[in-house]
Write an enzyme that holds these catalytic residues in place. Structure first.
Site, PDB file in Angstrom:
ATOM      1  N   TYR A  63      15.089   6.295 -20.398  1.00 41.16           N
ATOM      2  CA  TYR A  63      15.421   7.223 -19.312  1.00 41.16           C
ATOM      3  C   TYR A  63      16.045   8.527 -19.807  1.00 41.16           C
ATOM      4  O   TYR A  63      15.700   9.602 -19.321  1.00 41.16           O
ATOM      5  CB  TYR A  63      16.273   6.521 -18.246  1.00 41.16           C
ATOM      6  CG  TYR A  63      15.418   5.571 -17.425  1.00 41.16           C
ATOM      7  CD1 TYR A  63      15.026   5.878 -16.138  1.00 41.16           C
ATOM      8  CD2 TYR A  63      14.935   4.378 -17.963  1.00 41.16           C
ATOM      9  CE1 TYR A  63      14.214   5.038 -15.402  1.00 41.16           C
ATOM     10  CE2 TYR A  63      14.120   3.533 -17.238  1.00 41.16           C
ATOM     11  CZ  TYR A  63      13.761   3.862 -15.956  1.00 41.16           C
ATOM     12  OH  TYR A  63      12.944   3.039 -15.228  1.00 41.16           O
ATOM     13  N   HIS A 109      19.121   6.769 -14.475  1.00 40.54           N
ATOM     14  CA  HIS A 109      19.153   6.055 -15.751  1.00 40.54           C
ATOM     15  C   HIS A 109      19.812   4.689 -15.559  1.00 40.54           C
ATOM     16  O   HIS A 109      20.944   4.614 -15.075  1.00 40.54           O
ATOM     17  CB  HIS A 109      19.961   6.877 -16.768  1.00 40.54           C
ATOM     18  CG  HIS A 109      19.911   6.339 -18.165  1.00 40.54           C
ATOM     19  ND1 HIS A 109      19.321   5.144 -18.492  1.00 40.54           N
ATOM     20  CD2 HIS A 109      20.371   6.855 -19.321  1.00 40.54           C
ATOM     21  CE1 HIS A 109      19.430   4.933 -19.782  1.00 40.54           C
ATOM     22  NE2 HIS A 109      20.066   5.967 -20.326  1.00 40.54           N
ATOM     23  N   HIS A 140       6.318   7.540 -11.578  1.00 38.73           N
ATOM     24  CA  HIS A 140       7.125   7.885 -10.396  1.00 38.73           C
ATOM     25  C   HIS A 140       7.154   9.397 -10.159  1.00 38.73           C
ATOM     26  O   HIS A 140       8.176   9.951  -9.727  1.00 38.73           O
ATOM     27  CB  HIS A 140       8.558   7.355 -10.523  1.00 38.73           C
ATOM     28  CG  HIS A 140       8.651   5.865 -10.612  1.00 38.73           C
ATOM     29  ND1 HIS A 140       8.890   5.062  -9.538  1.00 38.73           N
ATOM     30  CD2 HIS A 140       8.524   5.024 -11.668  1.00 38.73           C
ATOM     31  CE1 HIS A 140       8.922   3.784  -9.917  1.00 38.73           C
ATOM     32  NE2 HIS A 140       8.687   3.741 -11.213  1.00 38.73           N
ATOM     33  N   ASN A 173      12.943  -1.037  -7.632  1.00 39.99           N
ATOM     34  CA  ASN A 173      11.628  -0.933  -6.995  1.00 39.99           C
ATOM     35  C   ASN A 173      11.646  -1.683  -5.668  1.00 39.99           C
ATOM     36  O   ASN A 173      12.614  -2.381  -5.367  1.00 39.99           O
ATOM     37  CB  ASN A 173      10.555  -1.569  -7.892  1.00 39.99           C
ATOM     38  CG  ASN A 173      10.107  -0.636  -9.003  1.00 39.99           C
ATOM     39  OD1 ASN A 173      10.281   0.582  -8.932  1.00 39.99           O
ATOM     40  ND2 ASN A 173       9.507  -1.210 -10.032  1.00 39.99           N
TER      41      ASN A 173
END
Ligand code: HDE
Length: 702
Positions: free
Chosen positions: A368, A345, A81, A154
């Site tokens: 994360y 996160h 990402h 997503n």
């Protein structure tokens, strides 16, 4: 019109997060230049030298400071990402769902919760192009009164793998290959498809990635999904399973493959620019938040495991309840400070939201924070302005790289007597977070439940829920991707896998890549879900972009009326001419073209309109790029309208023009009108055709 500079004054500042950020926003307007120590700088163009032609002198602290800072301007890009785009906004709840969760921002409809969103591609580097075939990240940070809640989702509801331990392998396979770092931002290469063929749990997600969902027309026209099954916990401590959805008000729409490839060259920032401009123009993107809720007792009522992130809950079986709306209403002031430094996160939750034992989710809970430690240079990344909650932070954590907070006082440990044991933990009643007391009893084993074993039924459901047009696009995507795979063995293995999803798909792909499909092994779809097809989405012309092709001598009455009708329908208009020099209409008024045939590209518009006027059309005909512009729109199924002599440009572009009528008639998104006087009905038909997004029933000619 594009890329307006950001004028902070026009941006809304009416929420708590914006007020907090104001303290960090530094305007340079009208200010004197200083060093980082606040010393005024006298000269910023010459380094200090021993004579005008002599060597630079070490003593020049201004030079050293400026250069050192520059040398350290980059931070590591996100391992996945990396390329993203952010915006601020607000979340408003329609109705309380206190029945299911005690999260305040989901129970009090009077609240306006500030949010920051980051959309992203997954595989490409920071500088890669926007329109590649890929999953899009859809990460939302809610700055709630109970602390930050991150919904890191997503634009597809399932994932490639079932267990987080496989994530590094999967990402290594999709990223550019190690010997030469080729190809950039593309899954069309051997290692990716090798992984797919040997990890069959990815089959369902691959169907999504081969569909138009992986080629969004706009970030504003994508759905978002939390993917995992989460838990809601209500005031009484009762738990429900929940899946999160974002539904775009503009519907879900995709580009076509050929278009994405051309856009990648013509405007690699296509999706970024679209979002930026929409917000600058006040067309604030809106997404509704939906939840699918399941009772705990229904955990085992399905033919799949609800902890398996490669499975979705069909919306027709578990309805999506719409509970609120997010509006993106402010662009960033500084890409690096906000979009690059924002740290999401999955473990940032608030009371009322909890986790399940989905093994993919569990692994994310570790990854994360770990990744931010490297990327943002230490454990204090939560103090970066964009990451700060709007509520105060008090704990005994201390020190570390880049600490901003100054903690006075002698104690930095819990159960202290000296400071009255402050900061003190909160009771549950007072908002203290308590983890859901799920009973867990099992042996420690490296294994996966058998209930995760079916890799094909939902992939088959996806295929059989598609329209014929979408099926054709999926077949073409497989043909392209596998066509780029050099290993014949990998190609064959992929066909072996997808023979088990859908025979028709495997056969249609196999014939074009020299492989052989297996008959009679395809999974039976357990369900057909119309919600999966993009053909059943919302359609509107609002915020679409139209190119009007004109030259000198164009009919001013007609163009003016059209522009007005389009503007009223919130359709953006750009005037394109042979050059960018002002052009004259038949009433001698002048028009400034936004773009020329050289600077504009058909792929950057949703529709094209060719104005009438003998001289105007002759000018367009005299440049081959005029007919090419129309031809490309035709091949990409876009709405095309021509009036009067404008029809000749369509003929030059080999676009069929037989559908003529006095007030205009239409077939497959091609509208031909008489022209010269302006015609409100014709403009209305044009807008209605644009609203259809694309005219998939169009027969393309060689
Ligand atoms: Fe991520 N993912 N992910 N992911 N992910 C990251 O965190 C990871 C997964 C998603 O705009 C990283 O801060 C693991 C699913 C988004 O800043 C990293 C696994 C979903 C973003 C990471 C997954 C996502 C990330 C890299 C398998 C959809 C961008 C930079 C267990 C539900 C957030 C960062 C942004 C980013 C790890 C799978 C969405 C490395 C280990 C499933 C939208 O921590």
């Amino acid at each position: 019109m594009d890329n307006k500079t950001n004028d902070a004054v026009t941006q809304p500042t009416n929420n708590e997060k914006q007020e907090q950020l104001n303290a960090y926003r530094v305007q340079n307007d009208g200010q004197t230049m200083t060093t980082n120590q606040g010393l005024r700088v006298e000269d910023d163009e010459h380094s200090l030298k021993a004579g005008p032609r002599g060597p630079t002198i070490m003593e020049d602290f201004h030079f050293r400071e400026k250069m050192t800072h520059f040398d350290h301007e980059r931070i590591p890009e996100r391992v996945v990402h990396a390329r993203g785009f952010g915006a601020h906004g607000v979340f408003e709840l329609y109705e309380s769902i206190a029945e299911f969760t005690k999260a305040k921002f989901l129970t009090d409809p009077s609240l306006q919760t500030p949010v920051f969103v980051r959309f992203s591609t997954v595989a490409g580097s920071r500088g890669s192009s926007d329109t590649v075939r890929d999953v899009r990240g859809f990460a939302v940070k809610f700055y709630t009164e109970e602390g930050n809640y991150d919904l890191v989702g997503n634009n597809m509801p399932v994932f490639f793998i079932q267990d987080a331990v496989k994530f590094p392998d999967f990402i290594h396979a999709v990223k550019p290959e190690p010997p030469n770092e080729i190809p950039q931002a593309s899954s069309a290469h051997d290692t990716f498809w090798d992984f797919v063929s040997t990890n069959t749990e990815s089959a369902h997600m691959i169907m999504w990635v081969m569909s138009g969902r992986a080629l969004p027309r706009s970030f504003r026209m994508m759905e978002g999904f939390g993917v995992h099954t989460f838990r809601f916990i209500n005031e009484k401590g009762k738990s429900h399973f929940v899946k999160f959805h974002w539904k775009p008000k503009l519907g879900v729409h995709s580009l076509v493959w050929d278009e994405t490839q051309k856009v990648a060259g013509k405007d690699p920032d296509f999706n970024r620019r679209d979002l930026w401009n929409a917000i600058e123009q006040g067309n604030y993107p809106e997404f509704e938040l939906g939840v699918q809720i399941l009772k705990e007792e229904d955990e085992f009522s399905f033919d799949f495991d609800i902890l398996d992130a490669t499975k979705l809950w069909p919306e027709e079986v578990v309805p999506v309840r719409i509970i609120g709306k997010m509006t993106l209403n402010r662009n960033t002031d500084n890409f690096f400070a906000e979009t690059e430094q924002v740290a999401f996160h999955t473990g940032h939750v608030v009371p009322g939201i909890d986790f399940t034992n989905d093994p993919l989710l569990q692994g994310r809970l570790f990854s994360y924070t770990d990744t931010q430690l490297l990327r943002l240079g230490g454990p204090n990344f939560a103090e970066i302005p964009i990451n700060r909650p709007i509520v105060p932070v008090h704990n005994n954590q201390r020190d570390g790289m880049h600490r901003m907070m100054i903690n006075p006082g002698q104690t930095s440990y819990h159960r202290n007597g000296i400071a009255n044991n402050a900061p003190a933990p909160a009771s549950q009643e007072d908002g203290g977070y308590r983890h859901y007391e799920e009973k867990v009893d099992g042996r420690k084993i490296k294994a996966r439940s058998n209930s995760f074993d079916d890799h094909y039924s939902q992939a088959a459901m996806f295929w059989h829920s598609m329209s014929d047009v979408e099926k054709g696009q999926i077949v073409d995507a497989f043909r392209f991707e596998l066509g780029k795979v050099m290993s014949k063995e990998v190609r064959q293995r992929v066909i072996d896998v997808f023979s088990q999803v859908a025979e028709e798909l495997a056969e249609k792909v196999a014939v074009t890549i020299g492989a052989t499909a297996t008959k009679g092994v395809a999974a039976k779809p357990t369900f057909i879900s119309p919600a999966l097809s993009m053909m059943n989405t919302v359609n509107t012309a609002a915020t679409r972009k139209v190119a009007i092709l004109v030259g000198n001598g164009f009919s001013a009455a007609e163009v003016n009326q059209l522009k007005q009708a389009l503007t009223e329908a919130k359709v953006a208009v750009e005037i394109i001419s042979k050059t960018q020099a002002p052009i004259q209409g038949d009433d001698n008024t002048t028009l400034e073209p936004h773009q020329s045939l050289l600077t504009a590209a058909s792929v950057l518009y949703d529709a094209v309109y060719v104005a009438c006027g003998r001289q105007s059309v002759d000018e367009l005909l005299s440049d081959v790029k005029g007919a090419d512009f129309v031809r490309e729109a035709f091949l990409h199924y876009k709405t095309i309208a021509a009036v009067g002599e404008g029809k000749e440009l369509l003929a030059a572009a080999r676009v069929p023009v037989e559908y003529t009528g006095a007030s205009g008639s239409e077939s497959a998104g091609i509208l031909i009108g008489a022209g010269h006087n302006g015609n409100a009905d014709f403009a209305a038909s044009f807008i209605a055709a644009i609203a259809k997004h694309r005219h998939w029933n169009r027969k393309l000619q060689p």
